[in-house]
Design a protein around this motif. Structure first.
Motif, mmCIF file in Angstrom:
data_model
loop_
_atom_site.group_PDB
_atom_site.id
_atom_site.type_symbol
_atom_site.label_atom_id
_atom_site.label_comp_id
_atom_site.label_asym_id
_atom_site.label_seq_id
_atom_site.Cartn_x
_atom_site.Cartn_y
_atom_site.Cartn_z
ATOM 1 N N ILE A 187 -7.587 12.032 -9.266
ATOM 2 C CA ILE A 187 -6.925 10.856 -8.716
ATOM 3 C C ILE A 187 -5.821 11.307 -7.768
ATOM 4 O O ILE A 187 -5.048 12.209 -8.085
ATOM 5 N N PHE A 188 -5.741 10.662 -6.620
ATOM 6 C CA PHE A 188 -4.768 11.010 -5.593
ATOM 7 C C PHE A 188 -3.477 10.217 -5.769
ATOM 8 O O PHE A 188 -3.489 9.080 -6.226
ATOM 9 N N ARG A 189 -2.393 10.827 -5.361
ATOM 10 C CA ARG A 189 -1.092 10.149 -5.323
ATOM 11 C C ARG A 189 -0.901 9.561 -3.922
ATOM 12 O O ARG A 189 -1.339 10.140 -2.939
ATOM 13 N N ASN A 190 -0.190 8.426 -3.865
ATOM 14 C CA ASN A 190 0.103 7.830 -2.564
ATOM 15 C C ASN A 190 1.365 8.455 -1.973
ATOM 16 O O ASN A 190 1.923 9.390 -2.547
ATOM 17 N N LYS A 191 1.820 7.954 -0.850
ATOM 18 C CA LYS A 191 2.992 8.514 -0.168
ATOM 19 C C LYS A 191 4.270 8.397 -1.001
ATOM 20 O O LYS A 191 5.219 9.125 -0.786
ATOM 21 N N ASN A 192 4.284 7.474 -1.956
ATOM 22 C CA ASN A 192 5.434 7.307 -2.851
ATOM 23 C C ASN A 192 5.275 8.123 -4.131
ATOM 24 O O ASN A 192 6.002 7.901 -5.093
ATOM 25 N N ASN A 193 4.270 9.010 -4.157
ATOM 26 C CA ASN A 193 3.991 9.870 -5.303
ATOM 27 C C ASN A 193 3.512 9.087 -6.528
ATOM 28 O O ASN A 193 3.621 9.553 -7.657
ATOM 29 N N ALA A 194 2.991 7.893 -6.320
ATOM 30 C CA ALA A 194 2.471 7.067 -7.415
ATOM 31 C C ALA A 194 0.946 7.159 -7.448
ATOM 32 O O ALA A 194 0.300 7.373 -6.426
ATOM 33 N N VAL A 195 0.389 6.975 -8.629
ATOM 34 C CA VAL A 195 -1.063 7.014 -8.810
ATOM 35 C C VAL A 195 -1.691 5.662 -8.467
ATOM 36 O O VAL A 195 -2.778 5.594 -7.914
ATOM 37 N N VAL A 196 -0.988 4.601 -8.777
ATOM 38 C CA VAL A 196 -1.494 3.246 -8.562
ATOM 39 C C VAL A 196 -0.742 2.625 -7.386
ATOM 40 O O VAL A 196 0.477 2.721 -7.295
ATOM 41 N N THR A 197 -1.498 1.992 -6.485
ATOM 42 C CA THR A 197 -0.919 1.328 -5.325
ATOM 43 C C THR A 197 -1.156 -0.167 -5.449
ATOM 44 O O THR A 197 -2.283 -0.603 -5.633
ATOM 45 N N GLU A 198 -0.086 -0.937 -5.358
ATOM 46 C CA GLU A 198 -0.190 -2.388 -5.500
ATOM 47 C C GLU A 198 -0.200 -3.050 -4.133
ATOM 48 O O GLU A 198 0.600 -2.728 -3.266
ATOM 49 N N ASP A 199 -1.124 -3.990 -3.956
ATOM 50 C CA ASP A 199 -1.179 -4.792 -2.739
ATOM 51 C C ASP A 199 -0.054 -5.821 -2.825
ATOM 52 O O ASP A 199 -0.036 -6.656 -3.725
ATOM 53 N N GLU A 200 0.883 -5.754 -1.898
ATOM 54 C CA GLU A 200 2.051 -6.635 -1.939
ATOM 55 C C GLU A 200 1.691 -8.088 -1.690
ATOM 56 O O GLU A 200 2.429 -8.990 -2.077
ATOM 57 N N VAL A 201 0.547 -8.363 -1.060
ATOM 58 C CA VAL A 201 0.128 -9.735 -0.771
ATOM 59 C C VAL A 201 -0.561 -10.364 -1.976
ATOM 60 O O VAL A 201 -0.232 -11.474 -2.389
ATOM 61 N N THR A 202 -1.518 -9.644 -2.570
ATOM 62 C CA THR A 202 -2.324 -10.220 -3.657
ATOM 63 C C THR A 202 -1.879 -9.791 -5.049
ATOM 64 O O THR A 202 -2.272 -10.396 -6.037
ATOM 65 N N GLY A 203 -1.112 -8.695 -5.128
ATOM 66 C CA GLY A 203 -0.708 -8.170 -6.426
ATOM 67 C C GLY A 203 -1.772 -7.309 -7.088
ATOM 68 O O GLY A 203 -1.557 -6.771 -8.174
ATOM 69 N N GLU A 204 -2.921 -7.170 -6.434
ATOM 70 C CA GLU A 204 -3.986 -6.317 -6.987
ATOM 71 C C GLU A 204 -3.545 -4.862 -6.947
ATOM 72 O O GLU A 204 -2.778 -4.462 -6.081
ATOM 73 N N ARG A 205 -4.074 -4.083 -7.887
ATOM 74 C CA ARG A 205 -3.724 -2.665 -7.984
ATOM 75 C C ARG A 205 -4.964 -1.825 -7.717
ATOM 76 O O ARG A 205 -6.057 -2.164 -8.154
ATOM 77 N N PHE A 206 -4.742 -0.699 -7.024
ATOM 78 C CA PHE A 206 -5.829 0.196 -6.634
ATOM 79 C C PHE A 206 -5.413 1.635 -6.862
ATOM 80 O O PHE A 206 -4.240 1.955 -6.971
ATOM 81 N N TRP A 207 -6.430 2.525 -6.909
ATOM 82 C CA TRP A 207 -6.185 3.954 -6.866
ATOM 83 C C TRP A 207 -7.294 4.600 -6.067
ATOM 84 O O TRP A 207 -8.368 4.033 -5.874
ATOM 85 N N VAL A 208 -7.015 5.798 -5.563
ATOM 86 C CA VAL A 208 -7.986 6.572 -4.791
ATOM 87 C C VAL A 208 -8.363 7.779 -5.637
ATOM 88 O O VAL A 208 -7.494 8.456 -6.188
ATOM 89 N N LYS A 209 -9.669 8.017 -5.739
ATOM 90 C CA LYS A 209 -10.132 9.122 -6.581
ATOM 91 C C LYS A 209 -11.374 9.769 -5.994
ATOM 92 O O LYS A 209 -12.048 9.203 -5.141
ATOM 93 N N THR A 210 -11.641 10.971 -6.470
ATOM 94 C CA THR A 210 -12.878 11.649 -6.104
ATOM 95 C C THR A 210 -14.003 11.014 -6.912
ATOM 96 O O THR A 210 -13.771 10.194 -7.798
ATOM 97 N N GLU A 211 -15.209 11.438 -6.614
ATOM 98 C CA GLU A 211 -16.376 10.894 -7.310
ATOM 99 C C GLU A 211 -17.234 12.041 -7.821
ATOM 100 O O GLU A 211 -17.492 13.004 -7.102
ATOM 101 N N ILE A 212 -17.655 11.937 -9.062
ATOM 102 C CA ILE A 212 -18.645 12.864 -9.602
ATOM 103 C C ILE A 212 -19.996 12.175 -9.449
ATOM 104 O O ILE A 212 -20.252 11.145 -10.063
#
Length: 131
Positions: A67-92
């Motif tokens: 799992i990748f960290r965002n520019k704020n060093n967080a694992v989870v990124t929240e959409d400020e408009v919808t409040g949905e949460r996402f993360w970026v990861k590799t795939e096996i």
């Protein structure tokens, strides 16, 4: 027009070449290879716990998504408009097991054994987040 995917991905240090839609996630062709942008249900603490566990599994020799960290060093990124949460990861990558094939079943049992061995080597962090 609001492009949620673009806004979320702009919060990562990634060179995005192309994004396509998958089943419930986005497939991102990046300078670091193919990554997935996936919805995440849970707290940032839970995301950190999962990231650490997967990283430790990888270090113990078991192939695990990372799992990748965002520019704020967080694992989870929240959409400020919808409040949905996402993360970026590799795939096996893989395919579904053919239970009618004895060799595939034997290989799957071996992979499960390797997973258990790798898991036994992982020190689970203390948590109060219900994992």
């Amino acid at each position: 027009m609001y492009n949620q995917t673009e806004v979320i991905l702009s919060q990562y240090e990634l060179e995005i070449r192309q994004v396509s839609k998958g089943r419930g996630f986005y497939i991102c062709d990046t300078g670091q290879g193919q990554l997935l942008l996936s919805p995440f249900k849970g707290s940032g603490e839970k995301g950190e716990w999962i990231r650490q566990y997967l990283e430790d599994l990888q270090r113990a020799g078991y192939p695990a998504e990372q799992i990748f960290r965002n520019k704020n060093n967080a694992v989870v990124t929240e959409d400020e408009v919808t409040g949905e949460r996402f993360w970026v990861k590799t795939e096996i990558r893989g395919r579904e097991l053919n239970t009618g094939n004895f060799e595939e079943m034997t290989e799957a049992a071996g992979m499960l054994a390797r997973f258990h061995n790798a898991s036994a080597m992982v020190q689970l962090p203390e948590t109060g987040i219900g994992i």
